[in-house]
Design a protein around this motif. Structure first.
Motif, PDB file in Angstrom:
ATOM      1  N   UNK A 159      18.811  -7.372  -0.619  1.00 20.07           N
ATOM      2  CA  UNK A 159      19.380  -5.723  -1.075  1.00 20.07           C
ATOM      3  C   UNK A 159      19.425  -5.186   0.731  1.00 20.07           C
ATOM      4  N   UNK A 160      18.447  -5.153   1.479  1.00 15.47           N
ATOM      5  CA  UNK A 160      18.097  -5.130   2.520  1.00 15.47           C
ATOM      6  C   UNK A 160      17.645  -3.118   2.589  1.00 15.47           C
ATOM      7  N   UNK A 161      17.399  -3.128   1.763  1.00 18.03           N
ATOM      8  CA  UNK A 161      16.440  -1.262   1.358  1.00 18.03           C
ATOM      9  C   UNK A 161      15.307  -1.802   1.057  1.00 18.03           C
ATOM     10  N   UNK A 162      14.605  -2.041   1.115  1.00 17.49           N
ATOM     11  CA  UNK A 162      13.536  -2.134   1.669  1.00 17.49           C
ATOM     12  C   UNK A 162      12.743  -3.667   2.133  1.00 17.49           C
ATOM     13  N   UNK A 163      11.155  -3.380   2.700  1.00 24.56           N
ATOM     14  CA  UNK A 163      10.293  -4.050   3.270  1.00 24.56           C
ATOM     15  C   UNK A 163       9.983  -4.080   2.469  1.00 24.56           C
ATOM     16  N   UNK A 164       9.060  -5.744   2.474  1.00 25.31           N
ATOM     17  CA  UNK A 164       7.918  -5.962   2.489  1.00 25.31           C
ATOM     18  C   UNK A 164       6.546  -6.629   3.774  1.00 25.31           C
ATOM     19  N   UNK A 165       5.659  -6.324   2.648  1.00 24.77           N
ATOM     20  CA  UNK A 165       5.054  -6.500   4.608  1.00 24.77           C
ATOM     21  C   UNK A 165       3.314  -6.832   3.790  1.00 24.77           C
ATOM     22  N   UNK A 166       2.699  -7.850   4.865  1.00 22.83           N
ATOM     23  CA  UNK A 166       1.402  -7.249   4.146  1.00 22.83           C
ATOM     24  C   UNK A 166       0.459  -6.357   5.379  1.00 22.83           C
ATOM     25  N   UNK A 167      -0.568  -6.222   4.978  1.00 21.98           N
ATOM     26  CA  UNK A 167      -1.904  -4.834   5.519  1.00 21.98           C
ATOM     27  C   UNK A 167      -3.147  -5.477   5.165  1.00 21.98           C
ATOM     28  N   UNK A 168      -3.884  -4.916   6.213  1.00 18.37           N
ATOM     29  CA  UNK A 168      -5.317  -5.083   5.472  1.00 18.37           C
ATOM     30  C   UNK A 168      -6.077  -4.081   5.190  1.00 18.37           C
ATOM     31  N   UNK A 169      -5.264  -2.869   5.256  1.00 15.28           N
ATOM     32  CA  UNK A 169      -5.358  -1.213   5.266  1.00 15.28           C
ATOM     33  C   UNK A 169      -6.749  -0.661   4.282  1.00 15.28           C
ATOM     34  N   UNK A 198      -0.228  -6.932  -0.603  1.00 16.48           N
ATOM     35  CA  UNK A 198       1.270  -6.690  -0.415  1.00 16.48           C
ATOM     36  C   UNK A 198       1.582  -5.294  -0.769  1.00 16.48           C
ATOM     37  N   UNK A 199       2.249  -4.804   0.010  1.00 17.32           N
ATOM     38  CA  UNK A 199       3.226  -3.507   0.187  1.00 17.32           C
ATOM     39  C   UNK A 199       4.444  -3.544   0.606  1.00 17.32           C
ATOM     40  N   UNK A 200       5.679  -2.754  -0.073  1.00 17.34           N
ATOM     41  CA  UNK A 200       6.800  -1.856   0.826  1.00 17.34           C
ATOM     42  C   UNK A 200       7.163  -0.674   0.563  1.00 17.34           C
ATOM     43  N   UNK A 201       7.966  -1.188   1.801  1.00 18.65           N
ATOM     44  CA  UNK A 201       8.146   0.551   2.223  1.00 18.65           C
ATOM     45  C   UNK A 201      10.100   0.500   2.716  1.00 18.65           C
ATOM     46  N   UNK A 202      10.103   1.825   2.063  1.00 19.50           N
ATOM     47  CA  UNK A 202      11.134   1.579   2.535  1.00 19.50           C
ATOM     48  C   UNK A 202      12.308   1.540   3.521  1.00 19.50           C
ATOM     49  N   UNK A 203      13.458   0.718   3.912  1.00 23.68           N
ATOM     50  CA  UNK A 203      13.678   0.438   5.854  1.00 23.68           C
ATOM     51  C   UNK A 203      14.320   2.447   6.315  1.00 23.68           C
ATOM     52  N   UNK A 204      13.953   2.955   5.636  1.00 21.40           N
ATOM     53  CA  UNK A 204      13.667   4.159   6.522  1.00 21.40           C
ATOM     54  C   UNK A 204      12.596   4.942   6.852  1.00 21.40           C
ATOM     55  N   UNK A 205      11.445   4.167   6.400  1.00 24.65           N
ATOM     56  CA  UNK A 205      10.498   5.174   6.774  1.00 24.65           C
ATOM     57  C   UNK A 205       9.875   5.576   5.009  1.00 24.65           C
ATOM     58  N   UNK A 206       8.707   5.993   5.367  1.00 26.18           N
ATOM     59  CA  UNK A 206       8.186   6.830   4.314  1.00 26.18           C
ATOM     60  C   UNK A 206       6.637   6.054   4.557  1.00 26.18           C
ATOM     61  N   UNK A 207       5.959   7.084   3.371  1.00 29.16           N
ATOM     62  CA  UNK A 207       4.800   5.350   2.131  1.00 29.16           C
ATOM     63  C   UNK A 207       4.851   5.090   2.131  1.00 29.16           C
ATOM     64  N   UNK A 208       4.036   3.552   1.958  1.00 26.06           N
ATOM     65  CA  UNK A 208       4.486   2.591   1.499  1.00 26.06           C
ATOM     66  C   UNK A 208       4.229   2.385   0.524  1.00 26.06           C
TER      67      UNK A 208
END
Length: 337
Positions: free
Chosen positions: A23-33, A39-49
């Motif tokens: 739906x283009x509203x979220x971005x899934x990405x991998x992070x070694x935080x 796996x993390x998900x963040x809104x396309x507008x930004x914010x805390x994943x």
């Protein structure tokens, strides 16, 4: 077109493999935080994943399924080396294994029935170290019919083991399903990693990009299968499917960097290599890519910097008469004397 760039994440860890939701509203990405990739998900507008997976092994985003689940590769299987793909809800439910024993670098057909994948993943960030690899240890593309459960090898199909054609097999990796119902993938068939395409039955193979240096890395395709983006020789390219040609994208960045562009480093007492003068009166020391002359007796003489460049200079050796200094530099395409 490279304009209006906006930072979405800003963490000291590595945030990699971003994939837009259907739906283009979220971005899934991998992070070694937290040590290894999750796996993390963040809104396309930004914010805390939002963290989605919490396993002690690496979880690497591959894409999204048609019903909105995140598809990822992992090594969380009970087998020490083989692991299927998994899917997980963007809300973070229990990850579910998919219907194969080993897979990575995957893509799903538009109707959701077929899945193309590599059994042995080729992370194209590592492909530079694998250039020119040939033989039966190269990775191939498989297709799975999710309705019947059947598997078919599309590239370098299994043949008579007595034949020696396998010696010329190359990597065929990172399959992507295009809007034209063709499977796009990265291959070194022309001697360098370029994008190729083929039909879902493995036929009609043809070359799409024709880069002559560098090699295609980090390819990804949009959810509608109409646009492929990748890097080559550290430049970003975008290409329309099916008939577009690669267009280089000049990214215009306007932000305050999170780290300083210049850093002062104390190298006192540090040496990564050295060469001794024939008469023992000085040593040529290299540190952080530069070469210095340092007297063996601190009270006699001064330190002098010999090289000053953006390249790494090292492996210095004095000539027998002590008048010349030979060293190796990576100023060219490779290290040279």
């Amino acid at each position: 077109d490279g304009t209006s760039v906006r930072r979405v994440t800003n963490h000291i860890a590595q945030d990699v493999s971003p994939r837009f939701s259907p739906d283009g509203r979220s971005i899934a990405f991998s992070s070694n935080r937290f040590g290894n990739n999750d796996i993390f998900v963040v809104p396309v507008e930004g914010g805390e994943p939002t963290q989605i997976t919490y396993h002690t092994t690496a979880d690497n985003v591959e894409g999204w399924t048609r019903d909105g689940r995140i598809m990822f590769a992992s090594s969380r299987s009970t087998h020490p080396f083989l692991s299927p793909l998994y899917t997980v809800s963007p809300e973070g439910d229990l990850p579910l294994p998919m219907e194969m024993d080993q897979a990575g670098n995957a893509a799903i057909s538009p109707d959701g029935r077929y899945l193309v994948f590599n059994q042995s993943s080729l992370t194209t960030s590592r492909s530079t170290a694998r250039k020119g690899q040939r033989g039966n240890r190269t990775t191939d593309i498989w297709i799975m019919d999710r309705e019947s459960g059947s598997f078919t090898k599309l590239t370098d199909p299994i043949s008579d083991p007595e034949q020696e054609g396998f010696r010329e097999h190359v990597h065929d990796a990172v399959p992507m399903w295009g809007v034209d119902d063709m499977i796009y993938f990265v291959s070194e068939r022309d001697g360098i990693f370029n994008i190729w395409k083929m039909a879902p039955d493995g036929g009609g193979v043809s070359q799409v990009t024709r880069h002559t240096q560098g090699g295609v890395k980090y390819p990804a395709i949009s959810n509608d299968g109409r646009t492929i983006v990748y890097t080559n020789d550290y430049e970003l390219y975008v290409m329309d499917v099916p008939d577009g040609s690669p267009q280089r994208v000049s990214v215009e960045l306007a932000f305050d960097p999170s780290t300083n562009q210049v850093e002062w480093v104390d190298v006192e007492g540090q040496a990564q290599g050295f060469g001794v003068h024939p008469e023992g009166e000085m040593v040529a020391v290299d540190s952080r890519g530069e070469i210095f002359l340092v007297p063996t007796e601190p009270e006699e003489g001064e330190k002098r910097q010999i090289t000053s460049s953006a390249w790494r200079d090292r492996y210095q050796k004095f000539s027998p008469n002590g008048e010349y200094l030979a060293y190796v530099s990576d100023e060219g395409a490779a290290e040279e004397l």
